[in-house]
Design a protein around this motif. Structure first.
Motif, PDB file in Angstrom:
ATOM      1  N   TYR A  19      83.457  28.574  90.135  1.00 57.02           N
ATOM      2  CA  TYR A  19      82.627  29.144  90.997  1.00 57.02           C
ATOM      3  C   TYR A  19      82.524  30.570  90.795  1.00 57.02           C
ATOM      4  O   TYR A  19      83.687  31.342  90.738  1.00 57.02           O
ATOM      5  CB  TYR A  19      82.817  28.734  92.497  1.00 57.02           C
ATOM      6  CG  TYR A  19      82.763  27.387  92.676  1.00 57.02           C
ATOM      7  CD1 TYR A  19      81.567  26.780  93.099  1.00 57.02           C
ATOM      8  CD2 TYR A  19      83.632  26.649  92.647  1.00 57.02           C
ATOM      9  CE1 TYR A  19      81.394  25.476  93.321  1.00 57.02           C
ATOM     10  CE2 TYR A  19      83.810  25.098  92.739  1.00 57.02           C
ATOM     11  CZ  TYR A  19      82.690  24.626  93.365  1.00 57.02           C
ATOM     12  OH  TYR A  19      82.672  23.229  93.486  1.00 57.02           O
ATOM     13  N   SER A  20      81.269  31.011  91.089  1.00 61.22           N
ATOM     14  CA  SER A  20      81.129  32.538  90.782  1.00 61.22           C
ATOM     15  C   SER A  20      81.077  33.158  92.416  1.00 61.22           C
ATOM     16  O   SER A  20      81.091  32.419  93.193  1.00 61.22           O
ATOM     17  CB  SER A  20      79.719  33.310  90.400  1.00 61.22           C
ATOM     18  OG  SER A  20      78.751  32.584  90.799  1.00 61.22           O
ATOM     19  N   ARG A  21      81.113  34.428  92.202  1.00 61.20           N
ATOM     20  CA  ARG A  21      80.881  35.129  93.660  1.00 61.20           C
ATOM     21  C   ARG A  21      79.699  34.905  94.294  1.00 61.20           C
ATOM     22  O   ARG A  21      79.473  34.427  95.673  1.00 61.20           O
ATOM     23  CB  ARG A  21      81.246  36.760  93.602  1.00 61.20           C
ATOM     24  CG  ARG A  21      82.751  36.902  93.401  1.00 61.20           C
ATOM     25  CD  ARG A  21      83.089  38.416  93.600  1.00 61.20           C
ATOM     26  NE  ARG A  21      82.025  39.336  92.571  1.00 61.20           N
ATOM     27  CZ  ARG A  21      82.616  40.291  92.234  1.00 61.20           C
ATOM     28  NH1 ARG A  21      83.789  40.919  92.467  1.00 61.20           N
ATOM     29  NH2 ARG A  21      81.873  41.224  91.464  1.00 61.20           N
ATOM     30  N   TYR A  22      78.649  34.967  93.566  1.00 63.66           N
ATOM     31  CA  TYR A  22      77.292  34.515  93.735  1.00 63.66           C
ATOM     32  C   TYR A  22      77.285  33.142  94.677  1.00 63.66           C
ATOM     33  O   TYR A  22      76.557  33.140  95.481  1.00 63.66           O
ATOM     34  CB  TYR A  22      76.395  34.732  92.707  1.00 63.66           C
ATOM     35  CG  TYR A  22      74.870  34.533  93.224  1.00 63.66           C
ATOM     36  CD1 TYR A  22      73.902  35.229  93.914  1.00 63.66           C
ATOM     37  CD2 TYR A  22      74.413  33.135  92.718  1.00 63.66           C
ATOM     38  CE1 TYR A  22      72.913  34.926  94.366  1.00 63.66           C
ATOM     39  CE2 TYR A  22      73.094  32.973  93.002  1.00 63.66           C
ATOM     40  CZ  TYR A  22      72.196  33.728  93.717  1.00 63.66           C
ATOM     41  OH  TYR A  22      70.912  33.441  94.160  1.00 63.66           O
ATOM     42  N   GLN A  23      77.515  32.204  93.685  1.00 66.00           N
ATOM     43  CA  GLN A  23      77.794  30.862  94.350  1.00 66.00           C
ATOM     44  C   GLN A  23      78.417  30.653  95.626  1.00 66.00           C
ATOM     45  O   GLN A  23      78.137  29.764  96.504  1.00 66.00           O
ATOM     46  CB  GLN A  23      78.351  29.817  93.252  1.00 66.00           C
ATOM     47  CG  GLN A  23      77.552  29.743  91.974  1.00 66.00           C
ATOM     48  CD  GLN A  23      77.939  28.893  91.110  1.00 66.00           C
ATOM     49  OE1 GLN A  23      79.373  29.207  90.647  1.00 66.00           O
ATOM     50  NE2 GLN A  23      77.350  28.261  90.343  1.00 66.00           N
ATOM     51  N   LEU A  24      79.653  31.433  95.749  1.00 66.73           N
ATOM     52  CA  LEU A  24      80.433  31.468  97.026  1.00 66.73           C
ATOM     53  C   LEU A  24      79.794  32.085  98.149  1.00 66.73           C
ATOM     54  O   LEU A  24      79.630  31.663  99.305  1.00 66.73           O
ATOM     55  CB  LEU A  24      81.654  32.154  96.770  1.00 66.73           C
ATOM     56  CG  LEU A  24      82.789  31.467  95.634  1.00 66.73           C
ATOM     57  CD1 LEU A  24      83.930  32.260  95.791  1.00 66.73           C
ATOM     58  CD2 LEU A  24      83.080  30.172  96.108  1.00 66.73           C
ATOM     59  N   ARG A  25      78.869  33.101  98.061  1.00 64.18           N
ATOM     60  CA  ARG A  25      77.998  33.576  98.917  1.00 64.18           C
ATOM     61  C   ARG A  25      77.040  32.484  99.337  1.00 64.18           C
ATOM     62  O   ARG A  25      76.954  32.459 100.621  1.00 64.18           O
ATOM     63  CB  ARG A  25      77.377  34.932  98.655  1.00 64.18           C
ATOM     64  CG  ARG A  25      78.354  36.082  98.513  1.00 64.18           C
ATOM     65  CD  ARG A  25      77.361  37.419  98.511  1.00 64.18           C
ATOM     66  NE  ARG A  25      76.597  37.322  97.336  1.00 64.18           N
ATOM     67  CZ  ARG A  25      77.030  37.940  95.970  1.00 64.18           C
ATOM     68  NH1 ARG A  25      78.262  38.465  95.823  1.00 64.18           N
ATOM     69  NH2 ARG A  25      76.261  38.109  95.081  1.00 64.18           N
ATOM     70  N   ILE A  26      76.312  31.802  98.680  1.00 67.47           N
ATOM     71  CA  ILE A  26      75.403  30.794  98.947  1.00 67.47           C
ATOM     72  C   ILE A  26      76.076  29.692  99.720  1.00 67.47           C
ATOM     73  O   ILE A  26      75.763  29.186 100.565  1.00 67.47           O
ATOM     74  CB  ILE A  26      74.789  30.332  97.764  1.00 67.47           C
ATOM     75  CG1 ILE A  26      73.806  31.140  97.093  1.00 67.47           C
ATOM     76  CG2 ILE A  26      74.054  28.821  97.902  1.00 67.47           C
ATOM     77  CD1 ILE A  26      73.265  30.669  95.595  1.00 67.47           C
ATOM     78  N   ALA A  27      77.501  29.330  99.160  1.00 65.92           N
ATOM     79  CA  ALA A  27      77.954  28.155  99.954  1.00 65.92           C
ATOM     80  C   ALA A  27      78.652  28.630 101.223  1.00 65.92           C
ATOM     81  O   ALA A  27      78.501  27.724 102.262  1.00 65.92           O
ATOM     82  CB  ALA A  27      79.334  27.831  99.082  1.00 65.92           C
ATOM     83  N   ALA A  28      78.860  29.786 101.541  1.00 59.92           N
ATOM     84  CA  ALA A  28      79.173  30.323 102.794  1.00 59.92           C
ATOM     85  C   ALA A  28      78.093  30.332 103.663  1.00 59.92           C
ATOM     86  O   ALA A  28      78.222  30.024 105.139  1.00 59.92           O
ATOM     87  CB  ALA A  28      79.818  31.872 102.635  1.00 59.92           C
ATOM     88  N   ARG A  29      76.699  30.570 103.197  1.00 63.44           N
ATOM     89  CA  ARG A  29      75.782  30.552 104.059  1.00 63.44           C
ATOM     90  C   ARG A  29      75.370  29.098 104.405  1.00 63.44           C
ATOM     91  O   ARG A  29      74.749  28.653 105.453  1.00 63.44           O
ATOM     92  CB  ARG A  29      74.527  31.110 103.180  1.00 63.44           C
ATOM     93  CG  ARG A  29      74.647  32.872 103.216  1.00 63.44           C
ATOM     94  CD  ARG A  29      73.513  33.233 102.473  1.00 63.44           C
ATOM     95  NE  ARG A  29      72.781  33.594 103.579  1.00 63.44           N
ATOM     96  CZ  ARG A  29      71.521  34.110 103.214  1.00 63.44           C
ATOM     97  NH1 ARG A  29      70.963  34.263 101.951  1.00 63.44           N
ATOM     98  NH2 ARG A  29      70.693  34.801 104.103  1.00 63.44           N
ATOM     99  N   ALA A  30      75.652  28.326 103.551  1.00 62.95           N
ATOM    100  CA  ALA A  30      75.459  26.644 103.896  1.00 62.95           C
ATOM    101  C   ALA A  30      76.399  26.284 105.121  1.00 62.95           C
ATOM    102  O   ALA A  30      76.199  25.381 105.734  1.00 62.95           O
ATOM    103  CB  ALA A  30      75.711  25.863 102.664  1.00 62.95           C
TER     104      ALA A  30
END
Length: 66
Positions: free
Chosen positions: A55-66
């Motif tokens: 996972y990238s940092r960008y993907q982790l930001r999206i996952a955190a919002r979910a």
């Protein structure tokens, strides 16, 4: 690729630097949650040569919002 190139990639938000376990730990969630949002196509993790999700940092930001 030199060591300097490798370290430079860590600043790239799209570089898949985190394993599933580390990503889940950082988000305070479970690997199952990350698999579920991947199956729902909210994010699409890249795969290592061995087939493990990364996972990238960008993907982790999206996952955190979910």
């Amino acid at each position: 690729m030199t060591a300097d190139d490798s370290f430079g990639r860590l600043d790239d938000d799209d570089y898949p630097a985190y394993t599933m376990g580390r990503a889940a730990e950082m988000l305070g969630t479970t690997p199952g949650f990350l698999r579920a949002i991947g199956e729902a196509r909210l994010i699409t993790p890249l795969r290592s040569k061995g087939g493990h999700r990364r996972y990238s940092r960008y993907q982790l930001r999206i996952a955190a919002r979910a």
